[in-house]
Enzyme design. Sequence first.
Site, PDB file in Angstrom:
ATOM      1  N   ARG A 136       0.842  -1.198   0.000  1.00  0.00           N
ATOM      2  CA  ARG A 136       0.000   0.000   0.000  1.00  0.00           C
ATOM      3  C   ARG A 136       0.875   1.245   0.000  1.00  0.00           C
ATOM      4  NH1 ARG A 136      -0.702   1.107   5.859  1.00  0.00           N
ATOM      5  NH2 ARG A 136       0.116  -0.692   6.948  1.00  0.00           N
ATOM      6  N   ASN A 137       2.181   1.038  -0.208  1.00  0.00           N
ATOM      7  CA  ASN A 137       3.138   2.151  -0.199  1.00  0.00           C
ATOM      8  C   ASN A 137       3.790   2.351  -1.556  1.00  0.00           C
ATOM      9  OD1 ASN A 137       3.307   3.337   2.453  1.00  0.00           O
ATOM     10  ND2 ASN A 137       4.017   1.340   3.157  1.00  0.00           N
TER      11      ASN A 137
END
Length: 387
Positions: free
Chosen positions: A195-196
């Site tokens: 999610r980064n």
Amino acid sequence: MAALSAPHGGALTDQVLSAEDSSAFLKEEQNYIKIPVDFDTTLEVENITTGVLSPLKGFMTKSDFLSVIKRDRLADDTPWTIPILFHLPEKYVRYIAAGDAVLLEYQGDVIGRLHVEEIYTIDAGETAQAVFGTTERAHPGVNQLLSKSETVAGGKVELVKKTISVQSEFMLPPQETRKIFEQKGWRTIAGFQTRNVIHRAHEYLQRVALEYVDGLFLQPIIGWKKTGDFDPDIVIEAYTIMVRDFYPQERVFLSGLPTAMRYAGPKEAVFHAIIRKNYGCTHFIVGRDHAGVGGYYGKYDAHKIFDRFENLGIVPLRFCGPFYCSKCESTATEKTCGHSEKDRLEISGTLIREILNNHSKPSEHIFRPEIYKFLLEKAKTQNLYNQ
Ligand SMILES: [Zn+2]
């Protein structure tokens, strides 16, 4: 042609209605009760019907739900760690009964048909404790769960209108990714969840995996994330640069995963692995504090949980760290570096957000300059994070 490993439970669920079937019953849509659903429920309908969540064929009935929260398995003993529930808004409860079919509507469009087999009540607190290991509202996944109706409807669901993810080239369903992996001749494929935006620590894990498997499947999450997490489009764009300019393109494939984050740590790690198995992966990278949040889970709880799931059908690549070590002069992990904490720089999503917020020029050991430049440019015109 190389045969990919079997989907979870043996076969991919396919409950996408044909255009003819969809239009035939949409002519009678006035005969159905319509329930408005949010973005994430829409994604879940797509995920069930396109096989992402195989072997599920619908939202969980009570026996599956209880089995999952009590023993991390579906009622038929298939490993499963996260409940997939249709939360029925209170005002609809008295109009719907077992045996009914209802239409699900997202932003005015009918997206699915739910065949209600059962309506039952869950104990949200008990569910939170089982899935997240806590009932604290400060936990974003718990907060999401506690804010929803405790009355749920279980039953088979069909996809009526191809909606969000199925249309996007960046969100291919498992049937498509499996075809692509077969065409590429890959026999071993490692899935990577994120999610980064990409930083050096994640790059290290990906390169280590690439040394070992035929192909790397990069799959950033698209769907609900907590405030302060990166905007999914930014993550995808940064990865596009990475794949285009640095990785061997024929060995890496990028596509989004359309589901909400739960932040359930170890249980979500198993869930993420099962999903990647359905997409055709044979291996799944599990890093430090996978899908964790705050201090709710131990650094490597998400590694240990896989000991309880032998024969899952996908191999967890339990990777430590990584960090940058100034004595080794490279990215390394506890397994490859013999120096002490003071020589090591932890690279984390939190650190890179701090760097971006402060506009401080990061060391090249943390961020590739090309990625950092892209992010700074983006930040001039839009917010990089979820509001
Ligand atoms: Zn070292």
